[in-house]
Write a protein that holds these residues in place. Sequence first.
Motif, PDB file in Angstrom:
ATOM      1  N   ASN A  69       0.788  -1.229   0.000  1.00  0.00           N
ATOM      2  CA  ASN A  69       0.000   0.000   0.000  1.00  0.00           C
ATOM      3  C   ASN A  69       0.822   1.281   0.000  1.00  0.00           C
ATOM      4  O   ASN A  69       0.264   2.371   0.161  1.00  0.00           O
ATOM      5  CB  ASN A  69      -0.976   0.011   1.185  1.00  0.00           C
ATOM      6  CG  ASN A  69      -0.265   0.079   2.534  1.00  0.00           C
ATOM      7  OD1 ASN A  69       0.965   0.122   2.611  1.00  0.00           O
ATOM      8  ND2 ASN A  69      -1.037   0.067   3.599  1.00  0.00           N
ATOM      9  N   SER A  98      -2.979  -4.139   2.722  1.00  0.00           N
ATOM     10  CA  SER A  98      -3.567  -2.929   3.265  1.00  0.00           C
ATOM     11  C   SER A  98      -3.218  -2.836   4.746  1.00  0.00           C
ATOM     12  O   SER A  98      -2.112  -3.200   5.152  1.00  0.00           O
ATOM     13  CB  SER A  98      -5.077  -2.938   3.017  1.00  0.00           C
ATOM     14  OG  SER A  98      -5.683  -1.736   3.424  1.00  0.00           O
ATOM     15  N   ARG A 116      -8.257   3.434   2.576  1.00  0.00           N
ATOM     16  CA  ARG A 116      -9.582   3.149   2.022  1.00  0.00           C
ATOM     17  C   ARG A 116      -9.643   3.486   0.537  1.00  0.00           C
ATOM     18  O   ARG A 116     -10.215   2.742  -0.266  1.00  0.00           O
ATOM     19  CB  ARG A 116     -10.645   3.937   2.781  1.00  0.00           C
ATOM     20  CG  ARG A 116     -12.046   3.841   2.198  1.00  0.00           C
ATOM     21  CD  ARG A 116     -12.610   2.435   2.272  1.00  0.00           C
ATOM     22  NE  ARG A 116     -12.897   2.056   3.634  1.00  0.00           N
ATOM     23  CZ  ARG A 116     -13.382   0.872   4.002  1.00  0.00           C
ATOM     24  NH1 ARG A 116     -13.613  -0.048   3.081  1.00  0.00           N
ATOM     25  NH2 ARG A 116     -13.604   0.595   5.268  1.00  0.00           N
ATOM     26  N   GLU A 119      -7.923   0.667  -1.297  1.00  0.00           N
ATOM     27  CA  GLU A 119      -8.787  -0.516  -1.297  1.00  0.00           C
ATOM     28  C   GLU A 119      -9.945  -0.347  -2.280  1.00  0.00           C
ATOM     29  O   GLU A 119     -10.291  -1.280  -3.018  1.00  0.00           O
ATOM     30  CB  GLU A 119      -9.337  -0.768   0.104  1.00  0.00           C
ATOM     31  CG  GLU A 119      -8.334  -1.354   1.075  1.00  0.00           C
ATOM     32  CD  GLU A 119      -9.007  -1.865   2.345  1.00  0.00           C
ATOM     33  OE1 GLU A 119     -10.254  -1.897   2.388  1.00  0.00           O
ATOM     34  OE2 GLU A 119      -8.290  -2.249   3.286  1.00  0.00           O
ATOM     35  N   ASP A 120     -10.576   0.816  -2.285  1.00  0.00           N
ATOM     36  CA  ASP A 120     -11.717   1.041  -3.182  1.00  0.00           C
ATOM     37  C   ASP A 120     -11.301   0.922  -4.641  1.00  0.00           C
ATOM     38  O   ASP A 120     -12.031   0.370  -5.474  1.00  0.00           O
ATOM     39  CB  ASP A 120     -12.334   2.415  -2.920  1.00  0.00           C
ATOM     40  CG  ASP A 120     -13.101   2.482  -1.609  1.00  0.00           C
ATOM     41  OD1 ASP A 120     -13.373   1.411  -1.021  1.00  0.00           O
ATOM     42  OD2 ASP A 120     -13.429   3.599  -1.173  1.00  0.00           O
ATOM     43  N   ARG A 123     -11.032  -2.718  -5.460  1.00  0.00           N
ATOM     44  CA  ARG A 123     -12.356  -3.321  -5.612  1.00  0.00           C
ATOM     45  C   ARG A 123     -12.993  -2.970  -6.960  1.00  0.00           C
ATOM     46  O   ARG A 123     -13.734  -3.764  -7.537  1.00  0.00           O
ATOM     47  CB  ARG A 123     -13.268  -2.856  -4.477  1.00  0.00           C
ATOM     48  CG  ARG A 123     -12.982  -3.491  -3.129  1.00  0.00           C
ATOM     49  CD  ARG A 123     -14.058  -3.071  -2.138  1.00  0.00           C
ATOM     50  NE  ARG A 123     -13.964  -3.788  -0.890  1.00  0.00           N
ATOM     51  CZ  ARG A 123     -13.293  -3.354   0.184  1.00  0.00           C
ATOM     52  NH1 ARG A 123     -12.655  -2.186   0.128  1.00  0.00           N
ATOM     53  NH2 ARG A 123     -13.267  -4.060   1.287  1.00  0.00           N
ATOM     54  N   TRP A 129      -9.686  -9.847  -6.775  1.00  0.00           N
ATOM     55  CA  TRP A 129      -8.899  -9.157  -5.742  1.00  0.00           C
ATOM     56  C   TRP A 129      -9.046  -9.838  -4.395  1.00  0.00           C
ATOM     57  O   TRP A 129     -10.057 -10.462  -4.090  1.00  0.00           O
ATOM     58  CB  TRP A 129      -9.295  -7.682  -5.632  1.00  0.00           C
ATOM     59  CG  TRP A 129     -10.752  -7.424  -5.347  1.00  0.00           C
ATOM     60  CD1 TRP A 129     -11.723  -7.133  -6.256  1.00  0.00           C
ATOM     61  CD2 TRP A 129     -11.403  -7.452  -4.060  1.00  0.00           C
ATOM     62  NE1 TRP A 129     -12.943  -6.975  -5.623  1.00  0.00           N
ATOM     63  CE2 TRP A 129     -12.764  -7.152  -4.288  1.00  0.00           C
ATOM     64  CE3 TRP A 129     -10.967  -7.681  -2.756  1.00  0.00           C
ATOM     65  CZ2 TRP A 129     -13.691  -7.095  -3.240  1.00  0.00           C
ATOM     66  CZ3 TRP A 129     -11.884  -7.631  -1.708  1.00  0.00           C
ATOM     67  CH2 TRP A 129     -13.234  -7.339  -1.958  1.00  0.00           C
ATOM     68  N   ILE A 131      -7.861  -8.589  -0.274  1.00  0.00           N
ATOM     69  CA  ILE A 131      -7.306  -7.530   0.566  1.00  0.00           C
ATOM     70  C   ILE A 131      -6.840  -8.148   1.879  1.00  0.00           C
ATOM     71  O   ILE A 131      -7.602  -8.854   2.546  1.00  0.00           O
ATOM     72  CB  ILE A 131      -8.336  -6.420   0.807  1.00  0.00           C
ATOM     73  CG1 ILE A 131      -8.636  -5.690  -0.502  1.00  0.00           C
ATOM     74  CG2 ILE A 131      -7.831  -5.428   1.867  1.00  0.00           C
ATOM     75  CD1 ILE A 131      -9.788  -4.706  -0.423  1.00  0.00           C
ATOM     76  N   ARG A 133      -5.431  -7.268   5.627  1.00  0.00           N
ATOM     77  CA  ARG A 133      -5.382  -6.182   6.607  1.00  0.00           C
ATOM     78  C   ARG A 133      -4.681  -6.657   7.886  1.00  0.00           C
ATOM     79  O   ARG A 133      -5.327  -7.105   8.832  1.00  0.00           O
ATOM     80  CB  ARG A 133      -6.790  -5.708   6.960  1.00  0.00           C
ATOM     81  CG  ARG A 133      -7.512  -4.926   5.880  1.00  0.00           C
ATOM     82  CD  ARG A 133      -8.884  -4.543   6.383  1.00  0.00           C
ATOM     83  NE  ARG A 133      -9.655  -3.756   5.421  1.00  0.00           N
ATOM     84  CZ  ARG A 133     -10.959  -3.526   5.523  1.00  0.00           C
ATOM     85  NH1 ARG A 133     -11.632  -4.044   6.556  1.00  0.00           N
ATOM     86  NH2 ARG A 133     -11.580  -2.788   4.624  1.00  0.00           N
ATOM     87  N   VAL A 188     -11.625 -10.289   2.245  1.00  0.00           N
ATOM     88  CA  VAL A 188     -10.808  -9.384   3.059  1.00  0.00           C
ATOM     89  C   VAL A 188     -10.373 -10.179   4.280  1.00  0.00           C
ATOM     90  O   VAL A 188     -11.208 -10.615   5.079  1.00  0.00           O
ATOM     91  CB  VAL A 188     -11.595  -8.131   3.487  1.00  0.00           C
ATOM     92  CG1 VAL A 188     -10.740  -7.241   4.384  1.00  0.00           C
ATOM     93  CG2 VAL A 188     -12.081  -7.361   2.265  1.00  0.00           C
TER      94      VAL A 188
END
Length: 281
Positions: A69, A98, A116, A119-120, A123, A129, A131, A133, A188
């Motif tokens: 990120n 992320s 965010r 991430e958006d 998506r 994809w 993610i 965290r 996620v």
Amino acid sequence: MIVVTGATGNVGRSLVQALADAGEKVTATSRRVSGADLPDGVRARPADLTDAGSLHPVLDGAEALFLQNGGADAHLLDPGQILDAARAGGVRRVVLLSSQGVATRPESASHGGVGRAIEDAVRRSGLDWVILRPGGFDSNAYAWAESVRALRIVAAPFGDVGLPTVDPDDIAEVAAATLREDGHAGQVYELTGPALSTPRQRAGALAEALGEPVRFVEQTRDEARAQLLRFMPEPVAETTLAILGEPTPAERRVSPDIERVLGRAPRTFADWAHRHVAAFR
């Protein structure tokens, strides 16, 4: 071919090794990567995530992308352009590293806001994809290495506040699995260690790994803040202190996701300390 960005970092280095060990064709990229940093057979290609144009030759012919990120430079990224370059190169799957703070600190520009947005963009990319965290890394203990080597002292604030810090090698193994295996698209995963541990307990784990006493010295919040401001902007330092000192219930939760993906429990901080004890001798 799998492209790994941030290939010389705590997660990226282990991920490159894991993919190479699994027989994957890997291209490793970061600003200053070289073949000397990498396992045999892994291609080194310098590039800069803040310059999406530099990624086009790196991504040409790739099928999957591990996208970190941006860390301290996250606010300089244009994730849309990075993902455009990925699609143009043939990438069909992207795994984004992320941060837990995207969910737990959405009001924080340094942790939630920029993260965010990245991430958006992932998506919306049209790619398969995943993610990841993670919370705090076990390897953050490297900040104590100099004082442990010289004085056998760990100085940290909030000595008895526990967080489920995670081993970067576990993050890398989850990333490798999600890059190589089907069945993870749209997931996620929150990545934590197996239990809460406090700074005082982590100092004790380092002492056990060394076989010598390590004294824990509790810093005041102001002392810790002054130390953090030497290498991070004030908003990031303030949010970091809030997480360390007043973690939310979500930040203290032990996630099942590493075991769900890997079929085994995550490693403990003591495991990490024993594997990396040479840095503290």
